[in-house]
Design an enzyme around this catalytic site. Structure first.
Site, PDB file in Angstrom:
ATOM      1  N   CYS A 120      36.679  -1.051   7.711  1.00 48.10           N
ATOM      2  CA  CYS A 120      36.407  -2.071   8.728  1.00 48.10           C
ATOM      3  C   CYS A 120      37.642  -2.908   9.035  1.00 48.10           C
ATOM      4  O   CYS A 120      37.899  -3.257  10.190  1.00 48.10           O
ATOM      5  CB  CYS A 120      35.250  -2.959   8.295  1.00 48.10           C
ATOM      6  SG  CYS A 120      35.525  -3.804   6.736  1.00 48.10           S
ATOM      7  N   HIS A 138      33.497  -7.758   4.792  1.00 41.61           N
ATOM      8  CA  HIS A 138      33.507  -7.018   6.057  1.00 41.61           C
ATOM      9  C   HIS A 138      34.375  -7.769   7.055  1.00 41.61           C
ATOM     10  O   HIS A 138      34.428  -9.009   7.041  1.00 41.61           O
ATOM     11  CB  HIS A 138      32.086  -6.876   6.613  1.00 41.61           C
ATOM     12  CG  HIS A 138      31.984  -5.935   7.779  1.00 41.61           C
ATOM     13  ND1 HIS A 138      32.409  -4.634   7.732  1.00 41.61           N
ATOM     14  CD2 HIS A 138      31.496  -6.118   9.032  1.00 41.61           C
ATOM     15  CE1 HIS A 138      32.187  -4.043   8.887  1.00 41.61           C
ATOM     16  NE2 HIS A 138      31.633  -4.929   9.702  1.00 41.61           N
ATOM     17  N   ASN A 186      31.819  -5.390  16.450  1.00 41.93           N
ATOM     18  CA  ASN A 186      31.736  -4.743  15.147  1.00 41.93           C
ATOM     19  C   ASN A 186      32.316  -3.332  15.238  1.00 41.93           C
ATOM     20  O   ASN A 186      32.757  -2.894  16.299  1.00 41.93           O
ATOM     21  CB  ASN A 186      30.271  -4.709  14.668  1.00 41.93           C
ATOM     22  CG  ASN A 186      30.148  -4.586  13.166  1.00 41.93           C
ATOM     23  OD1 ASN A 186      31.128  -4.317  12.464  1.00 41.93           O
ATOM     24  ND2 ASN A 186      28.947  -4.782  12.654  1.00 41.93           N
TER      25      ASN A 186
END
Length: 466
Positions: free
Chosen positions: A93, A385, A406
């Site tokens: 991520c 994250h 995202n």
């Protein structure tokens, strides 16, 4: 005879010591066990909860429908975003968020419908550098006990997908970037667990070899020579999993108006400087960890991903200041890379990040509330994250909701976008990367201070290798 006497004496001392040793305390007695069971009142509410939880996912039952119903995905300020990326079954991520920050400038400059930079290209070199850094650590600590806490930490997971903004900067500045079409995703890049298992097996085996060589008196030059042989094997495994990274490629584009550009040959480094054109070293890392004093510069030992680069560092600030600076930079049309704790009050299907979204206290009838500092100190919260802020909804001059890009694909949230409430920001946003020009003078001064080192097991680093 003398041996027999000594043996009898030793046995007598052992028995005497055992007899005088204090028995462990605090175990549950039968009466206490019964009291615990008796304390559970099997009333109608408890029986209903048992029937519900034993037949359903507690998360679905705890969802606060009233809060979820007020979801609002309209934002008063939003940066145009084309395309949505998907890290799939990998821990990349931080890398996806970093490349998402870069790709949109290319889209805007060349008027493209969509564009992605190759995550596999960066991941390939990330693994090469991490493996080299681990082996260098083994050489540097060759005389330490195998149970040394830092050695134990590094052996626990020699290489992983996870990382931080500083890794993006170092990798891009050293290796450049390439358009995704020149190094596509593979089975291993999208689902890295088996590949990482092979690499960790190799690295632990290599560590044993290097430490054995050191124990036999081999010089550091000999160990580094052996390390390079090991790195050749590691590179072979990575090429088999990812494919060979391109060193030169021909690139041209077709704009959204249909105009086709002239083809040009680039190296990855040339593409970064000439096409992407963002100076990553102009960005600074801010964090908000109430477990440490604010307005101080910190680094965390053993967090470098390149052997010749410094450990990760950050300036620690109050969350109100972190939010104010993030808002200022965002409203000035900057996308903001940030790190947060996605383990609490997040629904990926709805794309909601909302404090109180789940009410486990009502479902189970037990207290669960902790302060932000308690969650960090007691390992119940971590920055696990990273994503990108692309918009915000202002109400009465203050942020009410934040728009988040995202990297979980278009099926998550609202076509890949998540909505974060401002309350959730306060509780769970822990890091933000901002252009240096937005920092006030007193933080610029803090940035110039030598960072205070923190151990790698500090809560600030827990799970940060996302």
């Amino acid at each position: 005879m003398r041996s027999f006497v000594f043996f009898v004496l030793a046995c007598s001392l052992f028995i005497a010591g055992s007899a005088s040793a204090k028995e462990p305390e605090g175990g549950l007695t039968p009466s206490q066990v019964q009291a615990l069971l008796d304390a559970v009142k099997m009333d109608a509410a408890t029986r209903t909860a048992i029937n519900a939880v034993t037949n359903n996912d507690p998360r679905d039952l705890a969802l606060n429908r009233e809060k979820a119903a007020v979801r609002d995905d309209i934002f008063s300020f939003s940066l145009p975003t084309k395309g949505m990326t998907d890290q799939e079954k990998s821990g990349r991520c931080w890398m996806f968020a970093g490349l998402n920050l870069l790709r949109h400038d290319v889209i805007k400059r060349y008027k493209l419908d969509d564009f992605e930079l190759s995550q596999s290209y960066i991941a390939f070199w990330d693994h090469v550098e991490k493996c080299n850094t681990f082996l260098e650590f083994i050489i540097d600590t060759r005389q330490r006990d195998i149970l040394d806490r830092e050695v134990d930490h590094m052996l626990d997971e020699p290489v992983s997908d996870g990382g931080y903004w500083g890794y993006v900067v170092n990798l891009v500045e050293k290796y450049g970037v390439v358009p995704k079409k020149f190094m596509q995703e593979t089975k291993s890049s999208a689902s890295t667990s088996r590949m990482d298992y092979i690499l960790n097996t190799m690295l632990r085996r290599d560590a044993a070899v290097l430490r054995d060589m050191a124990a036999k008196g081999k010089a550091v030059a000999d160990l580094r020579s052996e390390k390079m042989r090991m790195m050749a094997d590691i590179t072979r495994v990575l090429v088999i999993n990812y494919g060979e990274p391109p060193t030169r490629f021909e690139w041209r584009v077709k704009s959204d108006s249909g105009t086709v550009s002239e083809a040009k040959i680039y190296t990855p480094q040339e593409f970064y400087h000439q096409v992407v054109g963002i100076t990553l070293s102009d960005y600074v890392s801010l964090a908000s960890y109430p477990i440490h004093p604010f307005d101080k510069n910190y680094s965390i030992n053993l967090t470098r991903s390149m052997a010749d680069k410094p450990d990760i560092s950050f300036v620690n600030v109050d969350v109100k200041q972190l939010k104010a600076l993030t808002l200022k930079a965002l409203l000035d049309s900057n996308r903001i890379w940030f790190g947060c704790d996605m383990g609490h009050d997040v629904n990926s299907k709805l794309g909601l990040m909302m404090k109180g979204l789940y009410d486990y206290e009502a479902l189970f009838g037990v207290p669960l509330t902790m302060t932000k500092q308690q969650r960090l100190d007691y390992r119940h919260s971590s920055s696990n994250h990273s994503m990108v802020f692309t918009g915000v909804d202002m109400a009465d001059g203050k942020p009410a909701r934040w728009q988040v890009e995202n990297s979980w694909g278009k099926d998550a949230g609202d076509d890949g976008f998540f909505t974060m409430t401002d309350e959730w920001f306060d509780e769970y946003v822990l890091n933000a990367i901002l252009p240096k020009k937005y920092l006030p003078d007193h933080l610029l001064a803090v940035l110039q201070q030598s960072p205070t080192p923190l151990p790698v097991w500090d809560p600030s680093w827990q799970s940060l290798r996302w």
